[in-house]
Scaffold this motif. Sequence first.
Motif, PDB file in Angstrom:
ATOM      1  N   ALA A  97       0.839  -1.209   0.000  1.00 37.62           N
ATOM      2  CA  ALA A  97       0.000   0.000   0.000  1.00 37.62           C
ATOM      3  C   ALA A  97       0.870   1.254   0.000  1.00 37.62           C
ATOM      4  O   ALA A  97       0.576   2.224  -0.721  1.00 37.62           O
ATOM      5  CB  ALA A  97      -0.932  -0.003   1.209  1.00 37.62           C
ATOM      6  N   ARG A  98       1.951   1.245   0.781  1.00 38.95           N
ATOM      7  CA  ARG A  98       2.860   2.401   0.790  1.00 38.95           C
ATOM      8  C   ARG A  98       3.528   2.568  -0.570  1.00 38.95           C
ATOM      9  O   ARG A  98       3.664   3.686  -1.076  1.00 38.95           O
ATOM     10  CB  ARG A  98       3.918   2.246   1.889  1.00 38.95           C
ATOM     11  CG  ARG A  98       3.388   2.455   3.291  1.00 38.95           C
ATOM     12  CD  ARG A  98       4.498   2.538   4.321  1.00 38.95           C
ATOM     13  NE  ARG A  98       5.392   1.385   4.318  1.00 38.95           N
ATOM     14  CZ  ARG A  98       5.201   0.268   5.025  1.00 38.95           C
ATOM     15  NH1 ARG A  98       4.130   0.154   5.796  1.00 38.95           N
ATOM     16  NH2 ARG A  98       6.067  -0.712   4.970  1.00 38.95           N
ATOM     17  N   ALA A  99       3.940   1.459  -1.177  1.00 43.36           N
ATOM     18  CA  ALA A  99       4.590   1.523  -2.488  1.00 43.36           C
ATOM     19  C   ALA A  99       3.617   2.040  -3.548  1.00 43.36           C
ATOM     20  O   ALA A  99       3.992   2.852  -4.407  1.00 43.36           O
ATOM     21  CB  ALA A  99       5.131   0.151  -2.874  1.00 43.36           C
ATOM     22  N   ALA A 100       2.360   1.585  -3.490  1.00 42.04           N
ATOM     23  CA  ALA A 100       1.361   2.039  -4.455  1.00 42.04           C
ATOM     24  C   ALA A 100       1.089   3.532  -4.286  1.00 42.04           C
ATOM     25  O   ALA A 100       0.967   4.268  -5.272  1.00 42.04           O
ATOM     26  CB  ALA A 100       0.068   1.237  -4.303  1.00 42.04           C
ATOM     27  N   SER A 101       1.021   3.979  -3.035  1.00 40.96           N
ATOM     28  CA  SER A 101       0.803   5.399  -2.766  1.00 40.96           C
ATOM     29  C   SER A 101       1.972   6.232  -3.287  1.00 40.96           C
ATOM     30  O   SER A 101       1.783   7.283  -3.900  1.00 40.96           O
ATOM     31  CB  SER A 101       0.629   5.611  -1.261  1.00 40.96           C
ATOM     32  OG  SER A 101       0.513   6.977  -0.966  1.00 40.96           O
ATOM     33  N   ALA A 109      -1.962   7.015 -14.277  1.00 39.16           N
ATOM     34  CA  ALA A 109      -1.863   5.863 -13.391  1.00 39.16           C
ATOM     35  C   ALA A 109      -2.533   4.654 -14.028  1.00 39.16           C
ATOM     36  O   ALA A 109      -3.640   4.746 -14.545  1.00 39.16           O
ATOM     37  CB  ALA A 109      -2.507   6.168 -12.047  1.00 39.16           C
ATOM     38  N   ALA A 110      -1.836   3.535 -13.982  1.00 33.96           N
ATOM     39  CA  ALA A 110      -2.414   2.285 -14.457  1.00 33.96           C
ATOM     40  C   ALA A 110      -3.287   1.707 -13.356  1.00 33.96           C
ATOM     41  O   ALA A 110      -2.981   1.855 -12.181  1.00 33.96           O
ATOM     42  CB  ALA A 110      -1.295   1.309 -14.821  1.00 33.96           C
ATOM     43  N   PRO A 111      -4.372   1.064 -13.712  1.00 33.95           N
ATOM     44  CA  PRO A 111      -5.211   0.476 -12.666  1.00 33.95           C
ATOM     45  C   PRO A 111      -4.445  -0.602 -11.909  1.00 33.95           C
ATOM     46  O   PRO A 111      -3.676  -1.358 -12.502  1.00 33.95           O
ATOM     47  CB  PRO A 111      -6.387  -0.112 -13.436  1.00 33.95           C
ATOM     48  CG  PRO A 111      -5.923  -0.252 -14.840  1.00 33.95           C
ATOM     49  CD  PRO A 111      -4.854   0.787 -15.045  1.00 33.95           C
ATOM     50  N   ALA A 112      -4.631  -0.634 -10.608  1.00 30.92           N
ATOM     51  CA  ALA A 112      -3.958  -1.634  -9.783  1.00 30.92           C
ATOM     52  C   ALA A 112      -4.592  -2.990 -10.039  1.00 30.92           C
ATOM     53  O   ALA A 112      -5.812  -3.102 -10.153  1.00 30.92           O
ATOM     54  CB  ALA A 112      -4.078  -1.266  -8.309  1.00 30.92           C
ATOM     55  N   PRO A 113      -3.758  -4.026 -10.161  1.00 27.46           N
ATOM     56  CA  PRO A 113      -4.322  -5.356 -10.370  1.00 27.46           C
ATOM     57  C   PRO A 113      -5.074  -5.793  -9.120  1.00 27.46           C
ATOM     58  O   PRO A 113      -4.700  -5.459  -8.001  1.00 27.46           O
ATOM     59  CB  PRO A 113      -3.092  -6.234 -10.616  1.00 27.46           C
ATOM     60  CG  PRO A 113      -1.956  -5.495 -10.018  1.00 27.46           C
ATOM     61  CD  PRO A 113      -2.318  -4.040 -10.097  1.00 27.46           C
ATOM     62  N   SER A 114      -6.156  -6.512  -9.335  1.00 24.25           N
ATOM     63  CA  SER A 114      -6.917  -6.985  -8.182  1.00 24.25           C
ATOM     64  C   SER A 114      -6.170  -8.147  -7.544  1.00 24.25           C
ATOM     65  O   SER A 114      -5.476  -8.906  -8.210  1.00 24.25           O
ATOM     66  CB  SER A 114      -8.309  -7.420  -8.603  1.00 24.25           C
ATOM     67  OG  SER A 114      -8.227  -8.508  -9.506  1.00 24.25           O
TER      68      SER A 114
END
Length: 86
Positions: free
Chosen positions: A54-58, A71-76
């Motif tokens: 979550a920190r890396a995605a942020s 931003a690319a959509p995050a994979p589920s």
Amino acid sequence: MDDDERPRPRPSEQKFGAASLLSGENLDSYSLDELDARKALLETEISRITAHRARAASHRLAAEALFGKAAAPAPSSPPDPFRQES
């Protein structure tokens, strides 16, 4: 034994380290208490990885916003086979 003679780790072991080794370990010798302790330890590690992700995605979203990249959509995430439904 020379380095050249040692068995080389599989690519998955190189990338994920001890987690790759754990996934193939025989669990027959563990008691119920040991299995419970192992499960608790692994759940703690999953929580740590989830928080880090979550920190890396942020951080990535902030960088993309700063530099203007869409931003690319995050994979589920795949369903957790060990988590029981409520």
